[in-house]
Design a protein around this motif. Structure first.
Motif, PDB file in Angstrom:
ATOM      1  N   CYS A  38       0.789   5.631   7.046  1.00 57.56           N
ATOM      2  CA  CYS A  38      -0.826   5.518   6.711  1.00 57.56           C
ATOM      3  C   CYS A  38      -1.229   5.616   8.205  1.00 57.56           C
ATOM      4  CB  CYS A  38      -0.979   4.192   6.106  1.00 57.56           C
ATOM      5  SG  CYS A  38       0.114   3.414   4.719  1.00 57.56           S
ATOM      6  N   ARG A  39      -0.864   5.396   8.977  1.00 54.21           N
ATOM      7  CA  ARG A  39      -1.369   5.634  10.980  1.00 54.21           C
ATOM      8  C   ARG A  39      -1.402   6.525  10.708  1.00 54.21           C
ATOM      9  NH1 ARG A  39       2.757   0.225  12.658  1.00 54.21           N
ATOM     10  NH2 ARG A  39       0.904  -1.677  12.032  1.00 54.21           N
ATOM     11  N   GLU A  40      -0.562   7.537  10.727  1.00 51.01           N
ATOM     12  CA  GLU A  40      -1.125   9.257  10.882  1.00 51.01           C
ATOM     13  C   GLU A  40      -2.334   9.493   9.488  1.00 51.01           C
ATOM     14  OE1 GLU A  40       2.654  10.780  10.914  1.00 51.01           O
ATOM     15  OE2 GLU A  40       3.473   9.574  11.896  1.00 51.01           O
ATOM     16  N   ARG A  41      -2.413   9.284   9.094  1.00 52.16           N
ATOM     17  CA  ARG A  41      -3.083   9.851   7.790  1.00 52.16           C
ATOM     18  C   ARG A  41      -4.654   9.173   7.933  1.00 52.16           C
ATOM     19  NH1 ARG A  41       0.601   9.816   2.391  1.00 52.16           N
ATOM     20  NH2 ARG A  41       1.277  11.399   3.005  1.00 52.16           N
ATOM     21  N   PHE A  42      -4.918   7.747   8.119  1.00 48.04           N
ATOM     22  CA  PHE A  42      -5.642   7.189   8.139  1.00 48.04           C
ATOM     23  C   PHE A  42      -6.228   6.096   8.982  1.00 48.04           C
ATOM     24  CE2 PHE A  42      -4.366   7.721   3.193  1.00 48.04           C
ATOM     25  CZ  PHE A  42      -5.459   8.622   3.550  1.00 48.04           C
ATOM     26  N   PRO A  43      -5.933   6.743  11.097  1.00 49.89           N
ATOM     27  CA  PRO A  43      -6.295   5.975  11.565  1.00 49.89           C
ATOM     28  C   PRO A  43      -7.556   5.004  11.828  1.00 49.89           C
ATOM     29  CG  PRO A  43      -6.460   8.674  12.341  1.00 49.89           C
ATOM     30  CD  PRO A  43      -6.373   8.448  11.001  1.00 49.89           C
ATOM     31  N   GLU A  44      -8.315   5.605  11.219  1.00 48.74           N
ATOM     32  CA  GLU A  44      -9.298   4.610  10.861  1.00 48.74           C
ATOM     33  C   GLU A  44      -9.822   3.366  10.509  1.00 48.74           C
ATOM     34  OE1 GLU A  44     -10.479   7.310   7.350  1.00 48.74           O
ATOM     35  OE2 GLU A  44      -9.025   7.395   9.568  1.00 48.74           O
ATOM     36  N   CYS A  90       1.230  -1.519  -0.336  1.00 47.42           N
ATOM     37  CA  CYS A  90      -0.010  -0.001  -0.317  1.00 47.42           C
ATOM     38  C   CYS A  90       0.817   0.941   0.210  1.00 47.42           C
ATOM     39  CB  CYS A  90      -1.321   0.076   1.157  1.00 47.42           C
ATOM     40  SG  CYS A  90       0.027  -0.287   2.931  1.00 47.42           S
ATOM     41  N   GLY A  91       2.259   1.350   0.382  1.00 48.70           N
ATOM     42  CA  GLY A  91       2.319   2.474   0.101  1.00 48.70           C
ATOM     43  C   GLY A  91       2.918   3.133   1.032  1.00 48.70           C
ATOM     44  N   ALA A  92       2.495   4.749   1.429  1.00 51.47           N
ATOM     45  CA  ALA A  92       1.650   5.760   2.278  1.00 51.47           C
ATOM     46  C   ALA A  92       0.333   5.097   2.101  1.00 51.47           C
ATOM     47  CB  ALA A  92       3.129   6.829   1.971  1.00 51.47           C
ATOM     48  N   GLY A  93      -0.326   4.682   1.681  1.00 52.46           N
ATOM     49  CA  GLY A  93      -1.530   5.541   1.001  1.00 52.46           C
ATOM     50  C   GLY A  93      -1.921   6.421   0.628  1.00 52.46           C
ATOM     51  N   ALA A 102      -5.135   4.198  -1.497  1.00 54.89           N
ATOM     52  CA  ALA A 102      -5.899   3.756  -0.578  1.00 54.89           C
ATOM     53  C   ALA A 102      -7.023   4.915  -0.282  1.00 54.89           C
ATOM     54  CB  ALA A 102      -4.917   4.297   1.008  1.00 54.89           C
ATOM     55  N   GLU A 103      -6.303   6.634   0.067  1.00 56.06           N
ATOM     56  CA  GLU A 103      -6.865   7.552  -0.218  1.00 56.06           C
ATOM     57  C   GLU A 103      -8.372   7.765  -0.810  1.00 56.06           C
ATOM     58  OE1 GLU A 103      -5.449  12.024   0.132  1.00 56.06           O
ATOM     59  OE2 GLU A 103      -5.353  11.478  -1.886  1.00 56.06           O
ATOM     60  N   TYR A 104      -8.247   7.151  -2.024  1.00 57.17           N
ATOM     61  CA  TYR A 104      -9.332   6.995  -2.923  1.00 57.17           C
ATOM     62  C   TYR A 104     -10.379   6.143  -2.850  1.00 57.17           C
ATOM     63  CZ  TYR A 104     -11.611   7.495  -7.675  1.00 57.17           C
ATOM     64  OH  TYR A 104     -12.543   8.116  -8.844  1.00 57.17           O
ATOM     65  N   PHE A 105     -10.024   4.732  -1.954  1.00 57.88           N
ATOM     66  CA  PHE A 105     -10.859   4.047  -1.321  1.00 57.88           C
ATOM     67  C   PHE A 105     -12.024   4.829  -0.311  1.00 57.88           C
ATOM     68  CE2 PHE A 105      -8.539   0.749  -3.411  1.00 57.88           C
ATOM     69  CZ  PHE A 105      -8.609   0.969  -5.055  1.00 57.88           C
TER      70      PHE A 105
END
Length: 202
Positions: free
Chosen positions: A82-88, A52-55, A59-62
């Motif tokens: 990724c965890r910082e950007r999309f913690p949910e 997934c790389g850095a999201g 992943a952001e699009y999804f």
């Protein structure tokens, strides 16, 4: 071909995660393909992003479209971003070649990650795809246009790529219960990527 460059892929993305993220995160050239992938997945379905790389941007699009994302990558710095950007969402440091989540997903994507594996490792990945796919699950990945290996460069270091022949990918689909939906070699509308979209028959 240089075995060392193939073995160094994980280390390269660990050491240069921030640089890669800055170069990649705002590109959206693959959007039409992502839409085709999502069209095969139930609304708010579960997606496994393999490598997934850095999201960003995939992943952001999804996430923006209300899909649930589980992302795996062998680069710990990438997963930290990724965890910082999309913690949910769910993020895990893992090597795709030994992935075993004991879960099944509605979509599996390995965009610009699968093609860093050696050809033998790519062959073995189809059992892993099958293991993680719900009936009807979409599978999408990028490859090269033909059988072979190639070395690019990133930050002055060798960047390994490999691909099987199209007929071998099709044979692997058949052997593992997938049907081909669409394939375009060196798609000029997608920055020259070669893309495979398939669906698990279950």
């Amino acid at each position: 071909m240089d075995d060392i460059s193939a073995k160094n892929i994980i280390s390269l993305y660990q050491r240069h995660a921030d640089i890669w993220d800055k170069l990649r995160k705002d590109q959206r050239f693959e959007q039409a393909w992502l839409d085709s992938f999502l069209s095969l997945i139930p609304s708010e379905g579960r997606i496994l992003d393999i490598g997934c790389g850095a999201g960003k941007p995939i992943a952001e699009y999804f996430v923006e479209r209300h899909f649930s994302v589980t992302g795996v990558d062998a680069s710990e710095p990438m997963i930290s971003i990724c965890r910082e950007r999309f913690p949910e969402q769910r993020w895990q440091v893992a090597d795709m070649r030994s992935l075993s989540l004991n879960e099944k997903f509605d979509g599996l994507i390995a965009w610009d990650s699968f093609f860093h594996l050696t050809r033998d490792d790519q062959r073995a990945m189809f059992a892993i795809f099958e293991q993680h796919a719900n009936p009807g699950a979409a599978l999408m990945f990028t490859s090269g246009p033909g059988n072979g290996e190639a070395i690019g460069t990133f930050e002055g270091e060798d960047l390994y790529h490999a691909s099987l022949a199209p007929e071998e990918y099709r044979a692997l689909f058949d052997a593992h219960g997938f049907r081909e939906v669409k394939m375009v070699a060196e798609d000029p509308t997608c920055a020259g990527h070669t893309i495979w979209l398939a669906q698990f028959k279950g």
